[in-house]
Design a protein around this motif. Structure first.
Motif, PDB file in Angstrom:
ATOM      1  N   MET A   1       0.817  -1.206   0.000  1.00  0.00           N
ATOM      2  CA  MET A   1       0.000   0.000   0.000  1.00  0.00           C
ATOM      3  C   MET A   1       0.848   1.251   0.000  1.00  0.00           C
ATOM      4  SD  MET A   1      -1.255   0.050   3.961  1.00  0.00           S
ATOM      5  CE  MET A   1      -0.096   0.078   5.318  1.00  0.00           C
ATOM      6  N   THR A   2       2.172   1.096  -0.182  1.00  0.00           N
ATOM      7  CA  THR A   2       3.080   2.214   0.078  1.00  0.00           C
ATOM      8  C   THR A   2       4.336   2.073  -0.763  1.00  0.00           C
ATOM      9  OG1 THR A   2       2.290   2.318   2.359  1.00  0.00           O
ATOM     10  CG2 THR A   2       4.390   3.383   1.903  1.00  0.00           C
ATOM     11  N   PHE A   3       4.919   3.196  -1.164  1.00  0.00           N
ATOM     12  CA  PHE A   3       6.250   3.156  -1.767  1.00  0.00           C
ATOM     13  C   PHE A   3       7.107   4.240  -1.123  1.00  0.00           C
ATOM     14  CE2 PHE A   3       3.459   5.667  -4.387  1.00  0.00           C
ATOM     15  CZ  PHE A   3       4.186   6.747  -4.853  1.00  0.00           C
ATOM     16  N   SER A   4       8.391   3.929  -0.948  1.00  0.00           N
ATOM     17  CA  SER A   4       9.263   4.830  -0.192  1.00  0.00           C
ATOM     18  C   SER A   4      10.691   4.721  -0.662  1.00  0.00           C
ATOM     19  CB  SER A   4       9.195   4.506   1.312  1.00  0.00           C
ATOM     20  OG  SER A   4       9.777   3.238   1.573  1.00  0.00           O
ATOM     21  N   ALA A  20       4.958   7.739   0.000  1.00  0.00           N
ATOM     22  CA  ALA A  20       3.604   8.065  -0.420  1.00  0.00           C
ATOM     23  C   ALA A  20       2.753   6.807  -0.359  1.00  0.00           C
ATOM     24  CB  ALA A  20       3.586   8.652  -1.831  1.00  0.00           C
ATOM     25  N   SER A  21       1.425   7.010  -0.182  1.00  0.00           N
ATOM     26  CA  SER A  21       0.554   5.856   0.007  1.00  0.00           C
ATOM     27  C   SER A  21      -0.913   6.235  -0.139  1.00  0.00           C
ATOM     28  CB  SER A  21       0.777   5.252   1.394  1.00  0.00           C
ATOM     29  OG  SER A  21      -0.027   4.104   1.595  1.00  0.00           O
ATOM     30  N   MET A 114      14.942   1.360  -1.664  1.00  0.00           N
ATOM     31  CA  MET A 114      13.623   1.716  -2.174  1.00  0.00           C
ATOM     32  C   MET A 114      12.750   0.485  -2.144  1.00  0.00           C
ATOM     33  SD  MET A 114      14.944   3.858  -5.445  1.00  0.00           S
ATOM     34  CE  MET A 114      16.179   5.154  -5.243  1.00  0.00           C
ATOM     35  N   GLN A 115      11.473   0.654  -1.782  1.00  0.00           N
ATOM     36  CA  GLN A 115      10.583  -0.475  -1.668  1.00  0.00           C
ATOM     37  C   GLN A 115       9.138  -0.027  -1.821  1.00  0.00           C
ATOM     38  OE1 GLN A 115      13.217  -0.292   0.914  1.00  0.00           O
ATOM     39  NE2 GLN A 115      12.187   1.637   1.355  1.00  0.00           N
ATOM     40  N   GLY A 116       8.299  -0.975  -2.229  1.00  0.00           N
ATOM     41  CA  GLY A 116       6.881  -0.669  -2.347  1.00  0.00           C
ATOM     42  C   GLY A 116       6.061  -1.936  -2.393  1.00  0.00           C
ATOM     43  N   ASN A 117       4.794  -1.801  -2.041  1.00  0.00           N
ATOM     44  CA  ASN A 117       3.870  -2.926  -2.081  1.00  0.00           C
ATOM     45  C   ASN A 117       2.499  -2.440  -2.533  1.00  0.00           C
ATOM     46  OD1 ASN A 117       2.118  -2.586   0.660  1.00  0.00           O
ATOM     47  ND2 ASN A 117       4.236  -1.919   0.981  1.00  0.00           N
ATOM     48  N   ILE A 118       1.728  -3.347  -3.088  1.00  0.00           N
ATOM     49  CA  ILE A 118       0.450  -3.029  -3.755  1.00  0.00           C
ATOM     50  C   ILE A 118       0.681  -1.936  -4.794  1.00  0.00           C
ATOM     51  CG2 ILE A 118      -2.035  -2.813  -3.439  1.00  0.00           C
ATOM     52  CD1 ILE A 118      -1.799  -3.205  -0.543  1.00  0.00           C
ATOM     53  N   LEU A 119       1.739  -2.087  -5.565  1.00  0.00           N
ATOM     54  CA  LEU A 119       2.095  -1.094  -6.566  1.00  0.00           C
ATOM     55  C   LEU A 119       1.436  -1.394  -7.913  1.00  0.00           C
ATOM     56  CD1 LEU A 119       5.899  -0.529  -5.863  1.00  0.00           C
ATOM     57  CD2 LEU A 119       3.908   0.656  -4.904  1.00  0.00           C
ATOM     58  N   ALA A 120       1.448  -0.381  -8.788  1.00  0.00           N
ATOM     59  CA  ALA A 120       0.856  -0.532 -10.109  1.00  0.00           C
ATOM     60  C   ALA A 120       1.582  -1.574 -10.948  1.00  0.00           C
ATOM     61  CB  ALA A 120       0.851   0.811 -10.828  1.00  0.00           C
ATOM     62  N   GLY A 151       8.181   7.543  -8.890  1.00  0.00           N
ATOM     63  CA  GLY A 151       7.355   6.402  -8.530  1.00  0.00           C
ATOM     64  C   GLY A 151       5.882   6.704  -8.681  1.00  0.00           C
ATOM     65  N   ASP A 152       5.489   7.893  -8.267  1.00  0.00           N
ATOM     66  CA  ASP A 152       4.091   8.309  -8.367  1.00  0.00           C
ATOM     67  C   ASP A 152       3.649   8.380  -9.830  1.00  0.00           C
ATOM     68  OD1 ASP A 152       1.647   9.347  -7.077  1.00  0.00           O
ATOM     69  OD2 ASP A 152       2.186  11.242  -8.039  1.00  0.00           O
ATOM     70  N   GLN A 153       4.487   8.930 -10.684  1.00  0.00           N
ATOM     71  CA  GLN A 153       4.140   9.085 -12.095  1.00  0.00           C
ATOM     72  C   GLN A 153       4.161   7.766 -12.857  1.00  0.00           C
ATOM     73  OE1 GLN A 153       6.933  12.086 -13.383  1.00  0.00           O
ATOM     74  NE2 GLN A 153       5.646  13.772 -12.647  1.00  0.00           N
ATOM     75  N   THR A 154       4.810   6.755 -12.286  1.00  0.00           N
ATOM     76  CA  THR A 154       4.842   5.438 -12.914  1.00  0.00           C
ATOM     77  C   THR A 154       3.679   4.572 -12.439  1.00  0.00           C
ATOM     78  OG1 THR A 154       7.261   5.658 -12.926  1.00  0.00           O
ATOM     79  CG2 THR A 154       6.397   3.523 -13.506  1.00  0.00           C
ATOM     80  N   GLY A 155       2.844   5.123 -11.603  1.00  0.00           N
ATOM     81  CA  GLY A 155       1.654   4.396 -11.155  1.00  0.00           C
ATOM     82  C   GLY A 155       1.524   4.306  -9.654  1.00  0.00           C
ATOM     83  N   GLY A 156       2.662   4.300  -8.951  1.00  0.00           N
ATOM     84  CA  GLY A 156       2.638   4.314  -7.499  1.00  0.00           C
ATOM     85  C   GLY A 156       1.770   3.226  -6.898  1.00  0.00           C
ATOM     86  N   ASP A 157       1.084   3.573  -5.842  1.00  0.00           N
ATOM     87  CA  ASP A 157       0.140   2.685  -5.160  1.00  0.00           C
ATOM     88  C   ASP A 157      -1.044   2.445  -6.097  1.00  0.00           C
ATOM     89  OD1 ASP A 157      -1.920   1.639  -3.508  1.00  0.00           O
ATOM     90  OD2 ASP A 157      -1.089   2.640  -1.745  1.00  0.00           O
ATOM     91  N   ARG A 158      -1.293   1.188  -6.466  1.00  0.00           N
ATOM     92  CA  ARG A 158      -2.327   0.917  -7.458  1.00  0.00           C
ATOM     93  C   ARG A 158      -3.739   1.181  -6.942  1.00  0.00           C
ATOM     94  NH1 ARG A 158      -4.495  -4.349  -6.661  1.00  0.00           N
ATOM     95  NH2 ARG A 158      -3.154  -5.781  -5.482  1.00  0.00           N
ATOM     96  N   ARG A 159      -3.892   1.393  -5.638  1.00  0.00           N
ATOM     97  CA  ARG A 159      -5.218   1.716  -5.092  1.00  0.00           C
ATOM     98  C   ARG A 159      -5.555   3.197  -5.215  1.00  0.00           C
ATOM     99  NH1 ARG A 159      -4.759   0.480   0.799  1.00  0.00           N
ATOM    100  NH2 ARG A 159      -2.871   1.705   0.386  1.00  0.00           N
ATOM    101  N   GLY A 160      -4.524   4.036  -5.461  1.00  0.00           N
ATOM    102  CA  GLY A 160      -4.759   5.464  -5.570  1.00  0.00           C
ATOM    103  C   GLY A 160      -3.796   6.265  -4.714  1.00  0.00           C
ATOM    104  N   ARG A 161      -4.162   7.517  -4.447  1.00  0.00           N
ATOM    105  CA  ARG A 161      -3.303   8.446  -3.720  1.00  0.00           C
ATOM    106  C   ARG A 161      -4.053   9.003  -2.517  1.00  0.00           C
ATOM    107  NH1 ARG A 161      -2.648   9.775  -9.271  1.00  0.00           N
ATOM    108  NH2 ARG A 161      -0.466   9.593  -9.995  1.00  0.00           N
ATOM    109  N   GLN A 162      -3.307   9.265  -1.431  1.00  0.00           N
ATOM    110  CA  GLN A 162      -3.916   9.923  -0.283  1.00  0.00           C
ATOM    111  C   GLN A 162      -2.934  10.765   0.515  1.00  0.00           C
ATOM    112  OE1 GLN A 162      -6.212   7.388   2.298  1.00  0.00           O
ATOM    113  NE2 GLN A 162      -7.125   9.117   3.385  1.00  0.00           N
TER     114      GLN A 162
END
Length: 270
Positions: A1-4, A20-21, A114-120, A151-162
Motif C-alpha cells: 500500500m506504500t512506496f518509499s 507516499a501511500s 527503495m521499496q513498495g507494495n500493492i504497486l501498479a 514512482g508516483d508518475q509510474t503508477g505508485g500505489d495501485r489503489r490510488g493516492r492519499q
C-alpha cells in the motif's frame, strides 16, 4: 500500500525518507531516522517497532542488512512486512516478506533503499532508482522528492493516492539548531499528495533555506534607506520585527541582506 525511499547524502551528512501511500497520514507510520545513525522505512503490514528498534541497532553500528535480519528474525509477522534501511555509512538494504501483496519488492544500493507494495507494477521502484541516480547534483531533499515523484508518475500505489511525507535528519539542523530533524513535511490527506509535498518543500526552502553568502547584499546606503522606507510603510520599526512576523528570521544575517528576504519585503506591500 506504500512506496518509499530511504537514503543517505554524504555531502551534507543527512539521512532521509520520502514516502507516499493510499493511506491516511503515512508520515505518522513509515519514516524513522536519527542523525549519525541512519534511517528506516517500515511499511506493508507495518511493524512500528521496527522504527525505534532499528534506530537503536543502527546507533550501535550494525550494518543495514544486519539490522533487517535482526528485526525480521524476532518478528513472527515478518512475512507480511516490508522495511528499508540505510545505515550510518550509507549502506542500503531492503526486505519484502513473501506474503506482501503484489506488486511488491525493492532495490537497494550504495546510499539508498527503495521499496513498495500493492504497486501498479514492477516498473515503479526502478523508476524511482533511475530518478535518484539521475539527480545526484540536486539538494538532498529535492532528490528524495524527485525519486518519489518518479514512482508516483509510474503508477505508485495501485489503489490510488492519499498521503505523502518527507523527513530529513542532520546534526543540529532543526529550527533553532538544537535538534536534528532538518525537514519534517507531511501531507496527510490530499488528492495529489506528492505534488502538494513539493509545494511544501518549496515553502520550506523559502522560509528556512540557508542564505547564499555570495549573494548577500551590504545593508547600507540606498539599500538601507529603501528597507527603512518599506518597513515604515508596513508598520514595522526594524527588519527583525518584520522578519519575525513573516517567519524569515532564519534568513537574517547581521549587516547583510539576503536577496530572497529583499524580494519578499518588496512583495509585502499591498
Amino acid at each position: 500500500m506504500t512506496f518509499s525511499i530511504v537514503a543517505y547524502d554524504v555531502k551534507s551528512a543527512s539521512w532521509g525518507v520520502a514516502v507516499a501511500s493510499k493511506f491516511l497520514a503515512v508520515g505518522a507510520v513509515v519514516p524513522w531516522g536519527r542523525a549519525g545513525a541512519g534511517a528506516v522505512a517500515t511499511q506493508a503490514a507495518a511493524n512500528l517497532s521496527y522504527g525505534p528498534e532499528g534506530l537503536d541497532l543502527l546507533a550501535e553500528g550494525l550494518p543495514a542488512a544486519d539490522v533487517i535480519e535482526r528485526l525480521t528474525a524476532a518478528d513472527d509477522g515478518r512475512d507480511s512486512r516490508q522495511v528499508g534501511v540505510v545505515d550510518a555509512a550509507g549502506r542500503g538494504a531492503t526486505y519484502t516478506g513473501p506474503e506482501c501483496m503484489d506488486w511488491a519488492g525493492g532495490l537497494a544500493g550504495d546510499g539508498f533503499a527503495m521499496q513498495g507494495n500493492i504497486l501498479a507494477g514492477p516498473g515503479v521502484v526502478p523508476a524511482m532508482a533511475e530518478a535518484w541516480r539521475d539527480r545526484a547534483d540536486e539538494p538532498f531533499a529535492h532528490r528524495l522528492l524527485q525519486s518519489l515523484t518518479a514512482g508516483d508518475q509510474t503508477g505508485g500505489d495501485r489503489r490510488g493516492r492519499q498521503s505523502a511525507a518527507l523527513r530529513v535528519w542532520r546534526a543540529g539542523a532543526a529550527y533553532g539548531g538544537q535538534l536534528d530533524l532538518a525537514i519534517n513535511l507531511r501531507v496527510d490527506d490530499h488528492r495529489t499528495p506528492v505534488e502538494e509535498l513539493g509545494r511544501l518543500l518549496d515553502l520550506h526552502d523559502l522560509y528556512f533555506g540557508t542564505p547564499d553568502p555570495s549573494t548577500l547584499l551590504p545593508l547600507e546606503g540606498a539599500l538601507a534607506d529603501e528597507v527603512t522606507t518599506l518597513l515604515t510603510r508596513l508598520g514595522h520599526e526594524t527588519l527583525d520585527a518584520w522578519a519575525g512576523t513573516e517567519n524569515f528570521e532564519e534568513r537574517l544575517v547581521p549587516g547583510k541582506l539576503d536577496p530572497v528576504v529583499l524580494e519578499q519585503l518588496r512583495n509585502s506591500l499591498p
